[in-house]
Scaffold this active site. Sequence first.
Site, PDB file in Angstrom:
ATOM      1  N   GLN A 113       0.819  -1.220   0.000  1.00 20.05           N
ATOM      2  CA  GLN A 113       0.000   0.000   0.000  1.00 20.05           C
ATOM      3  C   GLN A 113       0.850   1.266   0.000  1.00 20.05           C
ATOM      4  O   GLN A 113       0.503   2.248  -0.654  1.00 20.05           O
ATOM      5  CB  GLN A 113      -0.930  -0.013   1.226  1.00 20.05           C
ATOM      6  CG  GLN A 113      -2.086   0.970   1.141  1.00 20.05           C
ATOM      7  CD  GLN A 113      -3.230   0.447   0.287  1.00 20.05           C
ATOM      8  OE1 GLN A 113      -3.631  -0.690   0.421  1.00 20.05           O
ATOM      9  NE2 GLN A 113      -3.750   1.278  -0.591  1.00 20.05           N
ATOM     10  N   LYS A 128      -2.728  -0.634   6.626  1.00 15.57           N
ATOM     11  CA  LYS A 128      -3.717  -1.686   6.334  1.00 15.57           C
ATOM     12  C   LYS A 128      -4.208  -2.219   7.666  1.00 15.57           C
ATOM     13  O   LYS A 128      -3.504  -2.141   8.668  1.00 15.57           O
ATOM     14  CB  LYS A 128      -3.061  -2.815   5.543  1.00 15.57           C
ATOM     15  CG  LYS A 128      -4.038  -3.663   4.777  1.00 15.57           C
ATOM     16  CD  LYS A 128      -4.362  -3.050   3.425  1.00 15.57           C
ATOM     17  CE  LYS A 128      -5.507  -3.755   2.732  1.00 15.57           C
ATOM     18  NZ  LYS A 128      -5.684  -3.283   1.346  1.00 15.57           N
ATOM     19  N   ASP A 168     -11.874  -3.542   1.980  1.00 11.96           N
ATOM     20  CA  ASP A 168     -11.046  -4.534   1.277  1.00 11.96           C
ATOM     21  C   ASP A 168     -11.879  -5.823   1.302  1.00 11.96           C
ATOM     22  O   ASP A 168     -13.105  -5.760   1.482  1.00 11.96           O
ATOM     23  CB  ASP A 168      -9.684  -4.700   1.982  1.00 11.96           C
ATOM     24  CG  ASP A 168      -8.663  -5.443   1.112  1.00 11.96           C
ATOM     25  OD1 ASP A 168      -8.057  -4.819   0.231  1.00 11.96           O
ATOM     26  OD2 ASP A 168      -8.477  -6.661   1.305  1.00 11.96           O
ATOM     27  N   ASN A 242     -16.117  -6.751  -5.234  1.00  9.74           N
ATOM     28  CA  ASN A 242     -16.136  -5.350  -5.626  1.00  9.74           C
ATOM     29  C   ASN A 242     -15.223  -5.096  -6.831  1.00  9.74           C
ATOM     30  O   ASN A 242     -15.649  -4.522  -7.844  1.00  9.74           O
ATOM     31  CB  ASN A 242     -15.709  -4.473  -4.431  1.00  9.74           C
ATOM     32  CG  ASN A 242     -15.476  -3.032  -4.840  1.00  9.74           C
ATOM     33  OD1 ASN A 242     -14.358  -2.635  -5.148  1.00  9.74           O
ATOM     34  ND2 ASN A 242     -16.538  -2.255  -4.919  1.00  9.74           N
ATOM     35  N   SER A 381     -10.319   7.140  -3.175  1.00  9.11           N
ATOM     36  CA  SER A 381     -10.416   7.381  -1.727  1.00  9.11           C
ATOM     37  C   SER A 381      -9.804   8.739  -1.374  1.00  9.11           C
ATOM     38  O   SER A 381     -10.335   9.483  -0.548  1.00  9.11           O
ATOM     39  CB  SER A 381      -9.680   6.286  -0.941  1.00  9.11           C
ATOM     40  OG  SER A 381     -10.501   5.144  -0.795  1.00  9.11           O
TER      41      SER A 381
HETATM   42  P1  NDP Z   1     -14.558  -8.759  -2.066  1.00  3.47           P
HETATM   43  O1  NDP Z   1     -14.687  -9.300  -0.699  1.00  3.47           O
HETATM   44  O2  NDP Z   1     -15.570  -7.794  -2.569  1.00  3.47           O
HETATM   45  O3  NDP Z   1     -14.488  -9.960  -3.131  1.00  3.47           O
HETATM   46  C1  NDP Z   1     -13.537 -10.967  -3.050  1.00  3.47           C
HETATM   47  C2  NDP Z   1     -13.788 -11.978  -4.165  1.00  3.47           C
HETATM   48  O4  NDP Z   1     -12.704 -12.903  -4.204  1.00  3.47           O
HETATM   49  C3  NDP Z   1     -15.047 -12.825  -3.963  1.00  3.47           C
HETATM   50  O5  NDP Z   1     -15.600 -13.135  -5.211  1.00  3.47           O
HETATM   51  C4  NDP Z   1     -14.508 -14.097  -3.290  1.00  3.47           C
HETATM   52  O6  NDP Z   1     -15.296 -15.243  -3.535  1.00  3.47           O
HETATM   53  C5  NDP Z   1     -13.173 -14.220  -3.984  1.00  3.47           C
HETATM   54  N1  NDP Z   1     -12.212 -14.916  -3.114  1.00  3.47           N
HETATM   55  C6  NDP Z   1     -11.881 -14.598  -1.847  1.00  3.47           C
HETATM   56  N2  NDP Z   1     -10.967 -15.445  -1.353  1.00  3.47           N
HETATM   57  C7  NDP Z   1     -10.727 -16.323  -2.364  1.00  3.47           C
HETATM   58  C8  NDP Z   1      -9.886 -17.453  -2.498  1.00  3.47           C
HETATM   59  N3  NDP Z   1      -9.100 -17.839  -1.492  1.00  3.47           N
HETATM   60  N4  NDP Z   1      -9.883 -18.100  -3.697  1.00  3.47           N
HETATM   61  C9  NDP Z   1     -10.673 -17.697  -4.716  1.00  3.47           C
HETATM   62  N5  NDP Z   1     -11.493 -16.649  -4.641  1.00  3.47           N
HETATM   63  C10 NDP Z   1     -11.515 -15.971  -3.489  1.00  3.47           C
HETATM   64  O7  NDP Z   1     -13.082  -8.116  -2.129  1.00  3.47           O
HETATM   65  P2  NDP Z   1     -12.532  -6.977  -3.081  1.00  3.47           P
HETATM   66  O8  NDP Z   1     -13.094  -7.108  -4.441  1.00  3.47           O
HETATM   67  O9  NDP Z   1     -12.635  -5.690  -2.369  1.00  3.47           O
HETATM   68  O10 NDP Z   1     -10.964  -7.341  -3.106  1.00  3.47           O
HETATM   69  C11 NDP Z   1     -10.429  -8.294  -4.026  1.00  3.47           C
HETATM   70  C12 NDP Z   1      -8.921  -8.078  -4.149  1.00  3.47           C
HETATM   71  O11 NDP Z   1      -8.654  -6.748  -4.610  1.00  3.47           O
HETATM   72  C13 NDP Z   1      -8.122  -8.208  -2.840  1.00  3.47           C
HETATM   73  O12 NDP Z   1      -6.836  -8.702  -3.143  1.00  3.47           O
HETATM   74  C14 NDP Z   1      -8.003  -6.760  -2.368  1.00  3.47           C
HETATM   75  O13 NDP Z   1      -6.909  -6.571  -1.491  1.00  3.47           O
HETATM   76  C15 NDP Z   1      -7.771  -6.067  -3.703  1.00  3.47           C
HETATM   77  N6  NDP Z   1      -8.064  -4.641  -3.767  1.00  3.47           N
HETATM   78  C16 NDP Z   1      -9.261  -4.144  -3.327  1.00  3.47           C
HETATM   79  C17 NDP Z   1      -9.524  -2.793  -3.427  1.00  3.47           C
HETATM   80  C18 NDP Z   1     -10.839  -2.216  -3.046  1.00  3.47           C
HETATM   81  O14 NDP Z   1     -11.018  -1.016  -3.253  1.00  3.47           O
HETATM   82  N7  NDP Z   1     -11.795  -2.989  -2.533  1.00  3.47           N
HETATM   83  C19 NDP Z   1      -8.513  -1.856  -3.947  1.00  3.47           C
HETATM   84  C20 NDP Z   1      -7.318  -2.500  -4.447  1.00  3.47           C
HETATM   85  C21 NDP Z   1      -7.110  -3.832  -4.333  1.00  3.47           C
HETATM   86  P3  NDP Z   1     -16.672 -15.532  -2.720  1.00  3.47           P
HETATM   87  O15 NDP Z   1     -17.651 -14.524  -3.228  1.00  3.47           O
HETATM   88  O16 NDP Z   1     -17.033 -16.932  -3.114  1.00  3.47           O
HETATM   89  O17 NDP Z   1     -16.342 -15.379  -1.265  1.00  3.47           O
HETATM   90  O1  2IT Z   2      -5.793  -2.364  -1.486  1.00  2.00           O
HETATM   91  C1  2IT Z   2      -6.310  -1.231  -1.585  1.00  2.00           C
HETATM   92  O2  2IT Z   2      -5.775  -0.326  -2.241  1.00  2.00           O
HETATM   93  C2  2IT Z   2      -7.597  -0.997  -0.927  1.00  2.00           C
HETATM   94  N1  2IT Z   2      -8.152  -1.912  -0.336  1.00  2.00           N
HETATM   95  C3  2IT Z   2      -8.229   0.370  -0.957  1.00  2.00           C
HETATM   96  C4  2IT Z   2      -7.607   1.282   0.053  1.00  2.00           C
HETATM   97  C5  2IT Z   2      -8.296   2.605   0.244  1.00  2.00           C
HETATM   98  O3  2IT Z   2      -7.905   3.267   1.220  1.00  2.00           O
HETATM   99  O4  2IT Z   2      -9.167   2.991  -0.522  1.00  2.00           O
END
Ligand code: NDP
Ligand code: 2IT
Length: 450
Positions: A113, A128, A168, A242, A381
């Site tokens: 991050q 984080k 997250d 997301n 953000s």
């Molecule tokens: P969510 O909780 O919204 O979604 C996670 C997704 O990943 C779900 O579809 C879940 O499946 C799947 N998943 C979780 N664990 C596993 C696993 N072990 N194997 C396979 N699939 C898995 O999370 P986000 O979309 O927010 O985050 C996803 C990734 O993006 C993470 O690495 C996060 O750190 C990164 N990220 C997020 C940001 C944000 O703004 N939210 C910004 C930048 C990066 P199921 O639905 O079946 O549980």
């Molecule tokens: O991994 C990431 O960049 C996030 N989960 C979003 C962090 C934020 O502060 O919007």
Amino acid sequence: MSAKQYINRVLQIVEEKHADKPEFIQAVNEFFPSLEPYLTEHPEIEGHNILELIVEPERIIQFRIPWEDDAGQWQVNLGWRVQYNSALGPYKGGIRFDPSVNESILRFLGFEQIFKNALTSLPLGGGKGGSDFDPHGKSQREIMRFTQSFMSELQKHIGPDIDVPAGDIGVGHREIGYMYGQYKRLNQPEPGVLTGKPTNQWGSFGRTEATGYGLIYFAENALWDSDERLSEKNVVVSGTGNVSTYTVEKATQLGAKVIAVSDSQGYVVDENGVDAEILKKLSARGSGALKYYSEYQPDSTYYEDVSVWSAQLEYDVAFPCATQNEIDQDAAENLVKNCGVQAVFEGANMPSTDAAIKVYKEHDILYGLGKAANAGGVAVSALEMAQNAQKEQWSIETVDERLQSIMSEIYELVSTTAEKYVGNKNDLQAGANIASFAKLAEVMINQGLV
Ligand code: NDP
Ligand code: 2IT
């Protein structure tokens, strides 16, 4: 000592000190070796022991989270906030609720991050946090009680100019809403203390979409620069959360065809193009809901208990958007040898193992690593923080325009840095690592030994 020797010495220290934290060691091992050409030109980095300093968080807060389940049983989980680096601004980064969360995971995420945030060129430090709480199968009331208890402790350590958490994995609008409510109850109304808030609670328009949309904007820039067009590509996206949902939505809007998506239980192939609206409907049905996709799209096929990355499909671009280490060496070899993939852009944080990255490099795959490619979420953000400070709410068009130019600027910075230091504008890994490190290290030296 040569730059290489300095890097190896610090890597060895980290491996010895943190032998029990494999994901953290992996993140540091992915990062430091890229810095060699920069450190060779900048002996002041070793002169100030900046690698030793930058690798350690300024502070880690650990706490217990007591909460009562619906049966009246007392429960307890672990909670953390890793306040990693404040040289560039307030600590900033998401909160993850997942049973796999521990100090190794949060250190790796915090380490990523600080550099990701530096790439945005916005005033953001890095941090984080999270808990080993498992939201799957919990009732809404349990989620609310747990989240309130989490915030009862976290609120002592955050503030709009101190540390600004967001979502997250496992933390979305609902949890951020509960967190803000509890913060407000214990303090005073101060929307700037969290981002990713619902838009009717001073959240920014476009924050929900920002990581996925930003990922596609980054990919478009990178492909364009290689005379390729996203609009002509078949793509695969992992996850249905997301980041994935809005990656699917924007890719489709720009003319690409998403032929498959996955979740934690399996994957779906939809040769008509995966429909983001169906994914949004499925999200209400909880974890593993992709198995119901065919209720909405009977022509699709669901495969259970297998990773989409080991599937024998033909496509051009992979967007891993689920979680860390989802693509290992075997999966990477499948992508390049069987699927015909030309490019990988990471929406998730560290979804590719070191061995997978090696495979991408050996096969000249255009590789957009997460630090750069998924920075759109934290960038919006930062725009939410700016809106909250000004007591304004900008239109979706304004936010989206800013996001597009931020992602273009990140791509420019990363590719020109790669060209300058390794003579290859497509080495986006080297470019992102060097550019972000250079920004942060220079400021750390300017601020003195703190
Ligand atoms: P969510 O909780 O919204 O979604 C996670 C997704 O990943 C779900 O579809 C879940 O499946 C799947 N998943 C979780 N664990 C596993 C696993 N072990 N194997 C396979 N699939 C898995 O999370 P986000 O979309 O927010 O985050 C996803 C990734 O993006 C993470 O690495 C996060 O750190 C990164 N990220 C997020 C940001 C944000 O703004 N939210 C910004 C930048 C990066 P199921 O639905 O079946 O549980
Ligand atoms: O991994 C990431 O960049 C996030 N989960 C979003 C962090 C934020 O502060 O919007």
